[in-house]
Structures are given as C-alpha cells and as structure tokens.
Design a protein around this motif. Sequence first.
Motif, mmCIF file in Angstrom:
data_model
loop_
_atom_site.group_PDB
_atom_site.id
_atom_site.type_symbol
_atom_site.label_atom_id
_atom_site.label_comp_id
_atom_site.label_asym_id
_atom_site.label_seq_id
_atom_site.Cartn_x
_atom_site.Cartn_y
_atom_site.Cartn_z
ATOM 1 N N TYR A 1 57.804 67.864 29.417
ATOM 2 C CA TYR A 1 56.515 66.145 29.883
ATOM 3 C C TYR A 1 55.460 66.571 30.450
ATOM 4 O O TYR A 1 54.077 65.610 29.446
ATOM 5 C CB TYR A 1 57.261 65.073 30.752
ATOM 6 C CG TYR A 1 56.699 63.892 31.369
ATOM 7 C CD1 TYR A 1 56.868 62.698 30.554
ATOM 8 C CD2 TYR A 1 55.821 64.281 32.378
ATOM 9 C CE1 TYR A 1 56.030 61.796 30.727
ATOM 10 C CE2 TYR A 1 55.030 63.002 32.205
ATOM 11 C CZ TYR A 1 55.846 61.862 31.677
ATOM 12 O OH TYR A 1 54.433 60.447 32.117
ATOM 13 N N LYS B 1 52.757 64.913 27.803
ATOM 14 C CA LYS B 1 52.493 63.463 28.261
ATOM 15 C C LYS B 1 54.119 63.014 27.104
ATOM 16 O O LYS B 1 53.712 61.151 26.457
ATOM 17 C CB LYS B 1 51.372 62.617 27.591
ATOM 18 C CG LYS B 1 50.640 63.256 28.783
ATOM 19 C CD LYS B 1 50.905 63.481 30.116
ATOM 20 C CE LYS B 1 49.466 64.317 31.552
ATOM 21 N NZ LYS B 1 50.268 65.953 31.815
ATOM 22 N N VAL C 1 57.970 61.102 27.514
ATOM 23 C CA VAL C 1 59.540 61.717 26.932
ATOM 24 C C VAL C 1 60.273 62.246 26.136
ATOM 25 O O VAL C 1 60.862 61.483 25.095
ATOM 26 C CB VAL C 1 59.785 60.606 28.256
ATOM 27 C CG1 VAL C 1 61.848 60.615 27.881
ATOM 28 C CG2 VAL C 1 59.704 59.787 29.020
ATOM 29 N N PHE D 1 63.981 62.912 25.490
ATOM 30 C CA PHE D 1 65.245 62.666 25.936
ATOM 31 C C PHE D 1 65.885 63.809 24.450
ATOM 32 O O PHE D 1 67.132 64.343 25.126
ATOM 33 C CB PHE D 1 65.913 61.613 25.446
ATOM 34 C CG PHE D 1 65.829 60.275 26.021
ATOM 35 C CD1 PHE D 1 66.619 60.694 27.091
ATOM 36 C CD2 PHE D 1 64.889 59.734 26.439
ATOM 37 C CE1 PHE D 1 66.720 59.977 28.443
ATOM 38 C CE2 PHE D 1 64.511 59.228 27.498
ATOM 39 C CZ PHE D 1 66.154 58.749 27.551
ATOM 40 N N ASN E 1 53.473 56.683 21.868
ATOM 41 C CA ASN E 1 54.518 57.100 23.085
ATOM 42 C C ASN E 1 55.737 56.302 22.836
ATOM 43 O O ASN E 1 56.865 56.791 22.804
ATOM 44 C CB ASN E 1 54.501 56.714 24.292
ATOM 45 C CG ASN E 1 53.781 57.911 25.100
ATOM 46 O OD1 ASN E 1 53.035 58.848 24.397
ATOM 47 N ND2 ASN E 1 53.590 57.886 26.678
ATOM 48 N N VAL E 2 55.732 54.677 22.396
ATOM 49 C CA VAL E 2 56.761 54.454 22.122
ATOM 50 C C VAL E 2 57.888 54.806 20.869
ATOM 51 O O VAL E 2 58.714 54.748 21.383
ATOM 52 C CB VAL E 2 56.779 53.170 21.930
ATOM 53 C CG1 VAL E 2 57.815 52.274 22.119
ATOM 54 C CG2 VAL E 2 55.965 52.112 23.306
ATOM 55 N N LEU F 1 59.016 57.693 21.772
ATOM 56 C CA LEU F 1 60.741 58.305 23.068
ATOM 57 C C LEU F 1 61.405 57.900 21.421
ATOM 58 O O LEU F 1 62.904 58.079 21.862
ATOM 59 C CB LEU F 1 59.958 56.684 23.596
ATOM 60 C CG LEU F 1 61.589 56.296 24.515
ATOM 61 C CD1 LEU F 1 61.551 57.526 25.295
ATOM 62 C CD2 LEU F 1 61.086 55.417 25.438
ATOM 63 N N MET F 2 61.795 56.154 21.068
ATOM 64 C CA MET F 2 61.944 55.966 20.020
ATOM 65 C C MET F 2 62.763 56.910 19.159
ATOM 66 O O MET F 2 64.013 57.851 19.073
ATOM 67 C CB MET F 2 61.834 55.381 19.074
ATOM 68 C CG MET F 2 61.589 53.797 19.597
ATOM 69 S SD MET F 2 61.002 52.653 18.842
ATOM 70 C CE MET F 2 61.230 51.313 19.428
ATOM 71 N N ILE G 1 64.700 59.480 20.982
ATOM 72 C CA ILE G 1 66.826 59.415 21.411
ATOM 73 C C ILE G 1 67.291 59.426 19.818
ATOM 74 O O ILE G 1 68.434 60.102 19.991
ATOM 75 C CB ILE G 1 66.208 57.762 21.393
ATOM 76 C CG1 ILE G 1 66.023 57.271 23.166
ATOM 77 C CG2 ILE G 1 68.015 56.529 21.570
ATOM 78 C CD1 ILE G 1 65.628 56.242 23.364
ATOM 79 N N PHE H 1 66.545 63.707 33.961
ATOM 80 C CA PHE H 1 65.557 63.022 33.887
ATOM 81 C C PHE H 1 65.457 61.914 35.406
ATOM 82 O O PHE H 1 64.237 61.751 35.751
ATOM 83 C CB PHE H 1 65.171 61.939 32.480
ATOM 84 C CG PHE H 1 64.358 60.762 32.888
ATOM 85 C CD1 PHE H 1 63.378 60.485 32.296
ATOM 86 C CD2 PHE H 1 64.498 59.383 33.013
ATOM 87 C CE1 PHE H 1 62.359 60.375 32.245
ATOM 88 C CE2 PHE H 1 64.201 58.485 32.514
ATOM 89 C CZ PHE H 1 62.233 58.899 32.267
ATOM 90 N N ILE I 1 57.460 63.013 37.909
ATOM 91 C CA ILE I 1 57.667 63.083 37.102
ATOM 92 C C ILE I 1 56.286 64.031 36.832
ATOM 93 O O ILE I 1 56.264 64.603 35.681
ATOM 94 C CB ILE I 1 58.155 62.757 35.753
ATOM 95 C CG1 ILE I 1 58.910 63.174 34.244
ATOM 96 C CG2 ILE I 1 56.942 61.736 35.185
ATOM 97 C CD1 ILE I 1 59.276 62.030 33.764
#
Lengths: 294, 284, 245
Positions: free
Chosen positions: A29, A33, A35, A37, A93-94, A97-98, A101, A227, A235
């Motif tokens: 992270y 920078k 996440v 997952f 970043n979104v 993140l997707m 996942i 997390f 974090i």
Amino acid sequence: MEYYIQFMINGLITGSIYAVVAAGFSLIYNTHKFVHFAHGAVVMVGGYLFHTFFLLEWNIIVAALMAAMVTGGLALGLYQLTYAVFYKKRAGNVILLMASIALLLLINNVLQLFYGAQATVVKAFPVTEGLEFWGAIITPVQIIIIAVSLILLGLLYILMTYTQLGKMMRAVADNDELSLIIGIPRDNVKRFSFFIGSFIGALGGVLVSLQEALVPSRGTYLIIKGFTGAVIGGIESVPASIIGSYLLGFIENISIIYLPSDYKITISFGLLFLFLIFSPGGLYALFFKDRVSK
Amino acid sequence: MYYVLSLLTQIGIYAVIALSFNLALGFTGIINLSHISFLALGAYTTAILYTQFGMSFGVVMVLSGLLSGCVALFLIYACRKLRGDYLALGTLSFHFVIYSFIRNLETITGGTRGLIVDRPAFINDGINFFIMVVGLAVVFTFILARIVRSPFGTLLGAVRDDEKLARALGKDSQLLKVKAIVISAFITGVMGGVLAFFLRYVHPDFFFLYELVTILTIVIIGGLASLRGTLIATFIVLLIPEILRFVALPSSIIGPSRQILYSIILLLILLIHSRGILGKVDLH
Amino acid sequence: MAPILQVAKLAKRFGGNQALAQVSFSAEKSEITAIIGPNGSGKSTLFNLLASTLVKDSGTILIDAKTVTDKSDHILAKEMLSRTFQDTRIFTYLTIRQHMELALSTKDQSLIKSFFARQENNDDAINNALNWVGLEHDLNEMGANLSYGQTKLLTLAMAIAKNHKILLLDEPVAGVNPKLRKKIAKILQKLRSAGETILLIEHDMDFVLSLADKIIVLDLGKVIMEGTPKQILASKNVLKAYLGR
C-alpha cells in the motif's frame, strides 16, 4: 485469571498471523498507494504451495521458502499483467480497487479448481500436547507461529531501516514523484516491494496452514482482517499496521469472553467501518496527527 | 423451456439491480460497494416477513425496499466525509458488516443454514413469475430512465462531475446524493425480495463479494451513466457462463469457472476499455 | 444607502497560522470592489469565508444588512452569492445547455416535481446569459470538449445567470491570453453599468487598477489599505507590500 491469559495467548497467535498478512499488504500500500485486496488470495497461494511442496517430502523450511519465492514470482507476474498496465494508463484508485477485488476472486477460484473447495490439511508437525503457562495452554506449533512471525517482522524492519533497498522503498513510499527525480529506479523499487510484500504474505499463508486446514475462500477473510488491522493501526505506516493487527487479534479473542465466538467477524468488520468513518488514518493519525501535518 | 424461462427471469432481476447500481455509481458518482448488502436486506426482509410472519406480498415488497432505503440513508450519512477510494472502502466494509450480521443473527436469519422462502401462489408458476419480473423491470427501468433524463438527473450529473461547483450554484449536493442512493437502495431492496422468491431460499453467501463482482462487471461493461448499456450488458454477462453448462463439466468445476470468467472479464474491460459499451463517463 | 456587503472584524486561524485577523471592509452596490495582496495574504481565505465554504472563528458578514454567517454554503449560494473559482471548474460530462439550466433553475431539486415536469424550452434565457459573455457555441457541446478560455466564459455566464446579489470572482483573468483578458474586462464593465455588484480577487495589478472602483489591500491577514485606484497607486506602502520592494 487463567481464563484471561489463555485469551491473551490466543490473541497473540491470531494477531501474529494478521500482522504478517498486514505487513505485506501495508508495504505494498505504501509504495503503491492503492488497496491490494488480492493480497489475501496471494497469502492462500503461499499456503497451498507449501502444502504441495510438503507432500513432495521437501524439508519444511525449504518448502516454506520455496512456496514464498514462487508465490512472490507469480504475484509479480500478475502485477506486470494488471496493475503495471493500469499505472501506465494513469487509472484512478477506484479502478485499481475494483481490479484488485476481481483478482482476489480470480485467484480464489483458481485455487478452488486445483485444490477443491474442501479443507486441505497440512500435517507438518505431529499433534502434540500443549504446554502449560500459568494455567494457559499453548502448543509447540503455536509457539513456532509466534516466533516465526516475530522473526519475519524483525527481518522486515532490518530490511527497511538498514539496507539501501529499504531506504529506497521508504523514499518511494514517502514521495513517489520526488523519488524518481532524485534518481531512484522507482518502478523497479515498486516491483521489488510488491515481490517482498507477496513473499511475506505467502509466509503468512504457511503459518496459517500450520494451525488450521486450508480453504481457498479463507483468503478473503484474511485480507479483510489484515486490512482492518492496518486501518486500526494506521495504514500509512508499516509498523503501525503491524501493531494494529496484533491489537485486532487481542480484541477478537477477548470479545469471545463477552459475545458468541461467531461475532468475531462482526467485530472486526464493524471496527473497520468505524475507523474508516471516524479516523481513516487509524490510531497513528489520532496520536501523531499534529506532528505530521501543520 | 424451464431452463430458458429461469434464465430470462434471472436476467430481468439482475438488470434492475444493475440499473439501480448505475444510478448511484454512474449517474451520481457515489462509489457504493455495499449495493449487494441492500439486496441482501431486501431478500432477508422478504424471507422473514412473508414466510415466517405471513404478511401479504405487496406489504412485504414495500417493506423490503424501505428497509434497504433506510439503511442506505444511514450509510450515506455515516460516510459523508469520505471521497474516492476511501468511500469505496467505507461502503465495502459496511457491506461486510451487514454480511456478518446476517451470518451471526442466527435466531432471525438462520445464520449459515439459510432460510427457506415460500412463494405466493399467484407466482408459483414459472411463467407467472417471469411475467411479474418483466413487469417490475419495465416499471423500474421507466422510472430510472425518467429520473436520469429529468432536470433532477442533470443535478445528479453535476454532483458527480464537480460537487464544489454544484454547491456554488446553490445545489444541496448532500441531499441529492441521499436521494439518489435511497432510490437505488429501495429498488434493489424490492429486487432482493423478488430474488428471494425466485430462489425459494436465502443464504448469507449469496450476498458476498461474488455478487458484487457480477454487478460491477455488468455496469462497467455496459458503461457508466448508460441505462441502455447496462441492459445490454446484463444479457451478455449472464449468458456467457451458460456456455459452460453445455460443455458437460461437473458442478464443482462450473462454479469456480463462472467466477474466474467474471473476474477475467472485469479485469479485461478495466484494462482495455474502461468506458464499456455505451459508457458516457470515465471512472476516476 | 448602506453598503451591500459589510464585513466586520472577521478572523480565521489555521492551527498556529492566523490567516485573517480582524478584517473589516465594505462593498457598495453596483461597484467593482477588488481585493489584492501577495500570496498568503489571506485573499482566498476571505473569499471562502464569504462563500461560507470555510467557517469563521469570529466576526460578522452582512449582506443587505442581514447577517449571513450562519448559512451553509449552498443556501448562501442559492440566495445571494454567485462565485467563480480560481481553478476553473466545469461539469465534464454535461453539455453547455445543461450547465446553464443548472444555473438558471432554482426549483429542480424536487424529485417528484422534476419527475412529472415537462421539458421546458429555456433556450432564450440560456442564449441571453451566454450573450453577456459572448460565448457562441453549440449548446450540446460537452464540458470536457471546451477550451480553457471557453470554460472561463461559461463559468462566468453561469455565475451571472444564477440568482444573486453579489458576484464573487476568484482571479477572473488568471492564465488568460491578452485578448480574452480585454474581453473579460469589457464584460465586467458592462455588468457594472447594468447594476451588478462585483467583488473580485486578482493578481493582475493593471487589470485591477483600470477596472475597480475600490481596492482593498490585504497583507498577512490584515487590511493595510482601502481606497480608490488613485489613492492606492499613490501609496508607497501598498506597492511595497504588493511588489515586495
């Protein structure tokens, strides 16, 4: 009293595993920078590869290290195929993140194809009777888990503090753009940190496999726990993430005294939500905020 | 025949869930990763109120929507200070919270045993059920289309594109977000009830990350802020894994293969063309 | 007649930094009032306090002799203030028509009404507002496709079209070419003759001196001078603060 000591010891064991998961996750992270997952699934890959190598009757330490090396390599391959491409496209970043996942589910299900959804047991150590400490019981395997995680985190500390590479990783974590300007091979440092993070995560998976049977979907829970630990501690800082993870281990196990054990998961999810809402920077930001900004 | 009908019914249900997700994500810019928890709340409300309390069908449907709407109201209020990926993480963790409550509140939800759901007599038949789903889909699609094309829809777009500027024009962006997500959650809650009747059974694991990825895949493939795109994508995404059925694989392989397929499709669309088929808006 | 805007003893502190200390000034109706000062003098803080996007520590702000400091930003914007931003803001995926509709409408927040409302044709009002700034462009063009100059003009048109008593302009000519700069100056003069009250922040000294009726000079969070362009020019103090000489 003995009751409490037992729960503290259990908390230490759980916390050790969360801390190892969170350490790798938080390292990634901080240099990237975003996440990651899918780290939870990477942890499980480590566990399963260890299982496979162990069945080949390799020496247990060799099996563990090889599992971590191979997992790190595989993770790096996926990194090149996905995250690196997103970076090149300057994706937000979104999106990352997707994507992470999606990667988590992808790896989970590939593991399920190979190993099945049923639990896989690694019998690395004969089941022995536990040792007694002040009335609390701890098995040798659990002592190994605690010790190995402490050694691992210690080595990570040394790597980050005293080596050239560690200093470069911290520079990248501190200021991505600036690190490039002052001549740090940023992209390679990022790759390396992703490898190291995955390597540590995979060893976390090995530790998990010593203690309990492996199930592919366990990775999802592990990353949420890791997390959560990272968010509780902070974090933005690897050591804070580790401390937060130990804390989470204690909180979960102490909560069992008051609540049915199934509520463990509700408690950690609830804590994650509360921290994200009230203090996204975790305890670290709560205590050191003034010193950090302004 | 039964197979085709059941597949079409499923497409109808998912289309509405995805459309209402797009209202929040694509049209308003709320990165709400807890959408599936609204679905779960609706499904469990229906399962409990209809099967155990014997309330009437219509009342159960409305209450399912309302409960989801109220929870959404709480969520958006709690997360009002979060933006971007922190909002995504906050809502995702809220999804986990709801999931774990459903798992743990065994006396109410049946925990990991799940709950059996009775179907009302008038939709017990597959064809009647399908007709009901088509009816609901048409009504909800019409409502959503009307909303996004109205001045209210323009306001939502303004909040998505630049909240500060929207506020400087005198628009209450927070209230607009609340309205958008409550509508989205209400519709999803109702569809959760429909889904519970459709499956005749609810289980916490129906409402975990897998479903989120399915819905995300549909909306991203179809494109943000495009209702038509979402409709088309629902067909594509739900039909593709059906191919696996004809290869005569054992179910232990079909399950994971489906998920693998979805994750790869989602990754590829994000990598290659994140605007999707008819998308009008980029993800940030 | 009392000034339309009266600011008294306005103060704001960020941590250990006093951004604004006891700032008092006023602005007259149908005049252009300019706020100047070096970087860090507190101009932006002052603007944000006026627009209520920041909360003051103490002091009062009166518009039309009514205190407005307890209103939240969007309500204040709806009732009295139009503003532009220093970093030109735009709705990327909305058309020019939609931008203007947002600025012109006041009642579209109700979902139910909006749901049953017929599509109104307000092209006349839109064209009228765009005429003010001389932006001639296809109304169906998306915000993302506009040039920097066009976005500057569009945001200005929105601010003018929106119901307001005072126009707050945050650096209206920053980063603008000389031609457009002249155009904007003309627009502002036209607005003033039409009775608009304008309050602006600007770095460009010449622009301000040629345009403003009244200039307020801020330095280190304090008003160090207030006067007509002539008085300001004559004062060595100001030039010292402003130009750092």
